[in-house]
Motif scaffolding. Structure first.
Motif, PDB file in Angstrom:
ATOM      1  N   ARG A 206       0.827  -1.201   0.000  1.00 36.98           N
ATOM      2  CA  ARG A 206       0.000   0.000   0.000  1.00 36.98           C
ATOM      3  C   ARG A 206       0.866   1.258   0.000  1.00 36.98           C
ATOM      4  O   ARG A 206       0.566   2.232  -0.690  1.00 36.98           O
ATOM      5  CB  ARG A 206      -0.921   0.000   1.224  1.00 36.98           C
ATOM      6  CG  ARG A 206      -1.981   1.106   1.190  1.00 36.98           C
ATOM      7  CD  ARG A 206      -2.891   1.012   2.398  1.00 36.98           C
ATOM      8  NE  ARG A 206      -3.458  -0.328   2.517  1.00 36.98           N
ATOM      9  CZ  ARG A 206      -3.864  -0.856   3.664  1.00 36.98           C
ATOM     10  NH1 ARG A 206      -3.754  -0.172   4.784  1.00 36.98           N
ATOM     11  NH2 ARG A 206      -4.388  -2.063   3.697  1.00 36.98           N
ATOM     12  N   ALA A 207       1.940   1.240   0.763  1.00 35.39           N
ATOM     13  CA  ALA A 207       2.813   2.409   0.847  1.00 35.39           C
ATOM     14  C   ALA A 207       3.435   2.733  -0.506  1.00 35.39           C
ATOM     15  O   ALA A 207       3.465   3.899  -0.911  1.00 35.39           O
ATOM     16  CB  ALA A 207       3.903   2.183   1.891  1.00 35.39           C
ATOM     17  N   VAL A 208       3.934   1.723  -1.204  1.00 30.27           N
ATOM     18  CA  VAL A 208       4.573   2.008  -2.494  1.00 30.27           C
ATOM     19  C   VAL A 208       3.540   2.407  -3.543  1.00 30.27           C
ATOM     20  O   VAL A 208       3.833   3.207  -4.442  1.00 30.27           O
ATOM     21  CB  VAL A 208       5.419   0.807  -2.977  1.00 30.27           C
ATOM     22  CG1 VAL A 208       6.549   0.522  -1.994  1.00 30.27           C
ATOM     23  CG2 VAL A 208       4.579  -0.447  -3.180  1.00 30.27           C
ATOM     24  N   SER A 209       2.317   1.894  -3.415  1.00 30.43           N
ATOM     25  CA  SER A 209       1.265   2.273  -4.356  1.00 30.43           C
ATOM     26  C   SER A 209       0.844   3.725  -4.160  1.00 30.43           C
ATOM     27  O   SER A 209       0.810   4.515  -5.112  1.00 30.43           O
ATOM     28  CB  SER A 209       0.056   1.349  -4.188  1.00 30.43           C
ATOM     29  OG  SER A 209      -1.014   1.754  -5.020  1.00 30.43           O
ATOM     30  N   VAL A 210       0.539   4.084  -2.908  1.00 32.43           N
ATOM     31  CA  VAL A 210       0.105   5.453  -2.615  1.00 32.43           C
ATOM     32  C   VAL A 210       1.239   6.439  -2.872  1.00 32.43           C
ATOM     33  O   VAL A 210       1.047   7.505  -3.460  1.00 32.43           O
ATOM     34  CB  VAL A 210      -0.407   5.571  -1.171  1.00 32.43           C
ATOM     35  CG1 VAL A 210      -0.721   7.021  -0.817  1.00 32.43           C
ATOM     36  CG2 VAL A 210      -1.639   4.695  -0.969  1.00 32.43           C
ATOM     37  N   GLY A 211       2.439   6.087  -2.419  1.00 33.77           N
ATOM     38  CA  GLY A 211       3.584   6.961  -2.641  1.00 33.77           C
ATOM     39  C   GLY A 211       3.896   7.141  -4.114  1.00 33.77           C
ATOM     40  O   GLY A 211       4.211   8.250  -4.557  1.00 33.77           O
ATOM     41  N   GLY A 212       3.781   6.058  -4.878  1.00 36.17           N
ATOM     42  CA  GLY A 212       4.021   6.150  -6.307  1.00 36.17           C
ATOM     43  C   GLY A 212       3.008   7.039  -7.007  1.00 36.17           C
ATOM     44  O   GLY A 212       3.366   7.845  -7.884  1.00 36.17           O
ATOM     45  N   ASP A 213       1.748   6.916  -6.606  1.00 36.44           N
ATOM     46  CA  ASP A 213       0.704   7.761  -7.201  1.00 36.44           C
ATOM     47  C   ASP A 213       0.959   9.239  -6.916  1.00 36.44           C
ATOM     48  O   ASP A 213       0.609  10.108  -7.727  1.00 36.44           O
ATOM     49  CB  ASP A 213      -0.672   7.371  -6.649  1.00 36.44           C
ATOM     50  CG  ASP A 213      -1.157   6.021  -7.179  1.00 36.44           C
ATOM     51  OD1 ASP A 213      -0.590   5.535  -8.170  1.00 36.44           O
ATOM     52  OD2 ASP A 213      -2.096   5.464  -6.592  1.00 36.44           O
ATOM     53  N   ALA A 214       1.584   9.521  -5.757  1.00 34.80           N
ATOM     54  CA  ALA A 214       1.868  10.903  -5.388  1.00 34.80           C
ATOM     55  C   ALA A 214       3.175  11.415  -5.995  1.00 34.80           C
ATOM     56  O   ALA A 214       3.500  12.594  -5.863  1.00 34.80           O
ATOM     57  CB  ALA A 214       1.937  11.035  -3.867  1.00 34.80           C
ATOM     58  N   GLY A 215       3.926  10.511  -6.630  1.00 34.58           N
ATOM     59  CA  GLY A 215       5.202  10.904  -7.212  1.00 34.58           C
ATOM     60  C   GLY A 215       6.339  10.977  -6.215  1.00 34.58           C
ATOM     61  O   GLY A 215       7.388  11.565  -6.498  1.00 34.58           O
ATOM     62  N   ALA A 216       6.146  10.365  -5.040  1.00 33.70           N
ATOM     63  CA  ALA A 216       7.161  10.433  -3.987  1.00 33.70           C
ATOM     64  C   ALA A 216       8.182   9.305  -4.132  1.00 33.70           C
ATOM     65  O   ALA A 216       7.894   8.237  -4.691  1.00 33.70           O
ATOM     66  CB  ALA A 216       6.497  10.342  -2.615  1.00 33.70           C
TER      67      ALA A 216
END
Length: 421
Positions: A206-216
């Motif tokens: 979940r962290a890599v998915s949400v972070g990836g969507d945010a461009g982080a």
């Protein structure tokens, strides 16, 4: 200028290393000249370790550790740069809290960085006005119980971090997947049963998915399972593992008792071995200690009342060097996971390698000088270690920006600097 003569580098080359008056490496070569010579006598010269995950406890918990005691412990273990996490009191979630912690960090003998935290009432604008190292220990459950955040706030933090080009360091455990049935137990293994391996894997995904969507840029802290490492790799995140998850398992809990409670918890011996395999073959990016000291009195409680965390900043590199001495890792791999990779991932161009122009952060060790680890010999304020009796290869000396701060017996007066200087 001083010259370190006849040192063996991690790749096996025998070289001289010349250190300039500015504290940087002036040259790496053969038969170099200088005003002063230090004879390495063929021993192993490594770049100082960069530990991107420590809890030096100030402000708020001085009885557990201070920047002075924690940094001396780091230097004695070959760590020349540390990054402190935000769960102090007050937590480092505002600019003012950053400034207060930086005052304490001025007592450090090693170089340092400060991670900011994210809570429901964090101050992102003032926090990002400071020379922040990263956002750290954010997302879902974590070791303090009061720094965890919900997914929406995590997404907002990732978007802000992406705008500011700051890495997001994630404590990935999903509290919804903890095993409540384990709370009926009171044995030392109950904590590991409670905080399940599945909780880590799902939270990493979940962290890599949400972070990836945010461009982080997302970095997973203290990954404790092979599944967590694989999820980080699949999602394009970097990850760290701790010495306690590499060298201890649930099999050790009968002996450790509540002194073996940490977050994430110790895993099965099978998972420990699989995690070590991923360290050896390159799937793990770095080793960071999650150095989190508590007093003996605090740890001497029930499994549900004892605080989570163990010390480790002084023993991490020695344990890895012992593994290399026994053929389980290469010295190049030890160099990469303790210095080169963390410096690269977190943009520390001046750290992490023995190259011209880099800071002269250097550690000399005799690979054959192995000794038993004893809590009484270490320098952390808590005066104990979960690795009691295990063997390690400790530094003969540790140098930071050209100054020997630990000579194997005494510490030199030295002022560490913020690496985001």
């Amino acid at each position: 200028m001083r010259v370190i003569r006849d040192a063996t580098l991690a790749d096996g080359r025998r070289r001289d290393v010349r250190v300039g008056d500015d504290g940087r490496i002036d040259a790496v070569g053969e038969q170099l000249t200088g005003d002063e010579a230090i004879d390495a006598d063929g021993n192993l010269l490594l770049p100082g370790a960069v530990d991107v995950h420590v809890h030096f406890r100030q402000p708020g918990y001085d009885h557990k550790e201070t920047w002075a005691t924690g940094s001396r412990s780091a230097a004695a273990g070959g760590v020349t740069t540390v990054v402190d996490q935000p769960n102090t009191s007050p937590p480092t979630v505002t600019g003012d809290a950053f400034d207060e912690k930086a005052e304490y960090a001025s007592e450090s003998v090693v170089d340092w960085g400060i991670n900011g935290g994210v809570t429901a009432d964090w101050g992102p604008e003032s926090l990002f006005d400071r020379p922040l190292f990263a956002l750290g220990e954010v997302f879902l459950a974590d070791s303090t119980g009061d720094m965890g955040i919900e997914a929406e706030l995590f997404a907002d933090a990732c978007e802000k971090a992406a705008d500011e080009d700051v890495v997001v360091t994630v404590h990935a455990e999903d509290a919804d997947l903890f095993d409540e049935a384990a709370k009926s137990r009171d044995d030392a293994d109950a904590w590991s049963a409670y905080r399940t391996a599945e909780a880590e894997k799902v939270a990493v995904e979940r962290a890599v998915s949400v972070g990836g969507d945010a461009g982080a840029t997302v970095h997973i802290a203290h990954t404790s399972t092979p599944e967590g490492v694989d999820a980080a790799n699949a999602g394009g995140a970097t990850c760290e593992v701790t010495p306690h998850h590499l060298f201890l398992s649930r099999d050790d809990l009968d002996e450790l008792g509540t002194f073996g409670r940490m977050n994430p918890p110790l895993r099965s011996e099978k998972r420990r071995k699989a995690l070590f395999e991923r360290l050896a073959d390159g799937r793990v990016d770095m080793v960071a200690t999650d150095h989190a000291p508590h007093t003996r009195a605090e740890k001497d409680a029930s499994i549900w009342d004892a605080p989570s965390g163990v010390p480790g900043v002084e023993t991490s590199l020695p344990l890895l060097l012992e593994a290399a001495r026994n053929g389980k890792l290469t010295y190049e791999r030890v160099r990469d996971v303790t210095a080169a990779n963390p410096a690269n991932v977190f943009g520390l161009a001046q750290k992490g390698r023995i190259e011209e122009g880099r800071d002269a952060d250097l550690v000399l060790v005799d690979p054959e000088e192995s000794r038993a680890i004893r809590g009484a010999d270490l320098h952390s304020n808590c005066e104990w270690t979960p690795f009691e009796g295990k063997r390690g290869v400790f530094p003969e000396w540790t140098m930071i920006r050209g100054t020997v701060v630990w000579d194997g017996e005494e510490f030199a007066a030295h002022g560490g600097e913020n690496v985001r200087r």
